[in-house]
Enzyme design. Structure first.
Site, PDB file in Angstrom:
ATOM      1  N   ASP A 113     -14.697  -5.441  11.523  1.00 35.13           N
ATOM      2  CA  ASP A 113     -16.095  -5.103  11.251  1.00 35.13           C
ATOM      3  C   ASP A 113     -16.487  -3.737  11.784  1.00 35.13           C
ATOM      4  O   ASP A 113     -17.671  -3.415  11.863  1.00 35.13           O
ATOM      5  CB  ASP A 113     -17.026  -6.179  11.806  1.00 35.13           C
ATOM      6  CG  ASP A 113     -16.797  -6.463  13.284  1.00 35.13           C
ATOM      7  OD1 ASP A 113     -15.737  -6.058  13.816  1.00 35.13           O
ATOM      8  OD2 ASP A 113     -17.673  -7.101  13.905  1.00 35.13           O
TER       9      ASP A 113
ATOM     10  N   GLU B  43       0.837  -1.198   0.000  1.00 30.45           N
ATOM     11  CA  GLU B  43       0.000   0.000   0.000  1.00 30.45           C
ATOM     12  C   GLU B  43       0.873   1.250   0.000  1.00 30.45           C
ATOM     13  O   GLU B  43       0.656   2.181  -0.790  1.00 30.45           O
ATOM     14  CB  GLU B  43      -0.934   0.025   1.211  1.00 30.45           C
ATOM     15  CG  GLU B  43      -0.170   0.094   2.529  1.00 30.45           C
ATOM     16  CD  GLU B  43      -1.035   0.185   3.778  1.00 30.45           C
ATOM     17  OE1 GLU B  43      -2.257   0.006   3.677  1.00 30.45           O
ATOM     18  OE2 GLU B  43      -0.448   0.415   4.859  1.00 30.45           O
TER      19      GLU B  43
END
Length: 448
Positions: free
Chosen positions: A310, A115
């Protein structure tokens, strides 16, 4: 090597404004760049050449903007490297390994990640630093790109600074950023020999994303949903919303036209995922999601409610910019405006100078210090991504997010890798300097 100007104009014609927003431009020619944007442009810069310069609209002069971006480059790429062995007290993230090879280091984790390599290559491309671009690409090609097996031509997601691979798992966002940077380099600087034939290298990576399965390998993109999977070859049954980069997919369709239909479907699927993953109450997206956008709890995490996957944590910050770069390049759509307005309303309610960096999707702050070296509250990285929401937002106070980015110091110290790269990208996004260095016309007859 030849140089080609990017798509950009300083004056728009009436005809340019009539180009359909949902079509690829097939007859764009290369023209001069612009440093001023018009804000919520319904056509998008791919059609008009005009990029939103939110910093200028917020009242900062172009001289001030250029100086701030140059200062960020100098600090993060040429600043104090920090004291050994961990460099926590430094400023720079860019390190020279050999005279023609360099890497950017995640200072807190003491490793090199795709990244960061992709972000740094793109930043160097946008700011016209070819030497640094080539050095980063040489490292990624030499040490990170996988040479054989089911994920051939993808990139191992992290290595030691000396190039030793730590994991052969793939982080699809890194590969996409690297491919996009290479494609743009082929237009900005022209193609050289060997690994510096940028377009050839980009096409090789893009082809593998859809076709490794043709030779018993693993694709990066799921053929049923047209979304990138989380981490080939192992974790492929879910995704990460921040890995969806729809603005790049329209460029990829032109770079590798044999897969144009697949990239068109990925563009629509990526937009829909970014829309669906955002909680309608807050605009907050989870770090990992099912392909329909619902939160996915990683099986390697514990059962508690404050986990990483999440909830709205570091990965998810980037979804904000992904939606708004798409808006800047290909036109603001109603869902993007609704998304950015919702997000801004939520963060305003949390206190513009004090909001947390981690939340449950319903807006409840997460007070667990998930990463020991990352600031708990009000990270510069999140501030930078939130500032991009002004590209598509219509809230009356949207410029407050731009002002907050401007008032943020260039990151240094232990967390400077992620915060610093997102800060630089945020400055490029909001200054109109994150631009499309690609013209289909210039590449239509080229086989490389």
């Amino acid at each position: 090597m030849r140089k080609i100007a990017k798509i950009g104009v300083s004056i728009l014609s009436a005809a340019a404004l009539l180009v359909p927003t949902n079509a690829f431009a097939s007859d764009l020619t290369t023209v001069q760049k612009t440093s001023w944007g018009i804000g919520n442009n319904p056509q998008g810069a791919y059609q008009t050449g005009v990029y939103p310069n939110l910093l200028a609209q917020a009242g900062y002069t172009q001289k001030e903007i250029d100086a701030r971006i140059n200062a960020a480059w100098e600090q993060l790429f040429n600043g104090n490297p920090g004291s050994e062995p961990n460099r926590y007290d430094g400023q720079a993230i860019y390190y020279q390994l050999t005279p023609d090879m360099a890497y950017v280091e995640d200072i807190g984790n003491q490793d090199v990640r795709t990244e960061g390599m992709g972000y740094a290559m793109m930043i160097a491309l946008q700011l016209n630093h070819q030497k640094e671009f080539n050095a980063l690409w040489n490292y990624a090609k030499t040490y990170m790109q996988i040479k054989s097996g089911p994920t051939k031509d993808f990139f191992a997601w992290h290595t030691k600074p000396d190039g030793t691979i730590l994991s052969k798992g793939i982080a699809p966002d890194g590969d996409q950023w690297i491919a996009a940077a290479l494609a743009f380099a082929s237009s900005r600087w022209g193609n050289g020999e060997g690994i510096y034939n940028y377009k050839k290298e980009a096409k090789q990576i893009l082809h593998a994303m859809w076709h490794n399965s043709d030779t018993d390998g693993v694709d990066m993109f799921d053929r049923k949903t047209y979304l990138s999977t989380f981490s080939p070859p192992g974790a492929i049954g879910f995704t990460d919303p921040s890995y969806s980069l729809p603005a790049f997919y329209r460029i990829f369709a032109s770079v590798n036209p044999n897969d144009k239909d697949l990239w068109e479907k990925a563009y629509l699927a990526g937009e829909k995922l970014l829309e669906n993953a955002a909680d309608p109450r807050t605009g907050l997206a989870p770090c990992y999601s099912n392909f329909d956008g619902t939160p996915f709890k990683a099986p390697w995490e514990g059962p508690g409610p404050d986990g990483y996957s999440d909830n709205f944590n570091e990965d998810a910050w980037r979804a904000i910019a992904n939606a708004n770069v798409d808006a800047a390049w290909f036109g603001v759509k109603p869902w993007q405006t609704k998304y950015s307005n919702t997000l801004q309303n939520f963060f305003e309610s949390q206190g513009m100078d004090t909001y947390n960096s981690r939340y449950h999707l319903d807006g409840t702050p997460i007070n667990t210090n998930l990463v020991w070296y990352e600031p708990q509250v009000h990270s510069p990285g999140l501030v930078s991504m939130n500032a991009t929401s002004a590209i598509s937002a219509t809230n009356p106070n949207k410029m407050e997010f731009v002002h907050q980015l401007w008032e943020t110091d260039i990151p240094s110290g232990t967390a400077r890798y992620y915060d610093g790269l997102l800060y630089m990208l945020g400055m490029l996004y909001d200054s109109g300097k994150f631009q499309i260095w690609w013209s289909p016309v210039d590449h239509r007859d080229s086989s490389n």
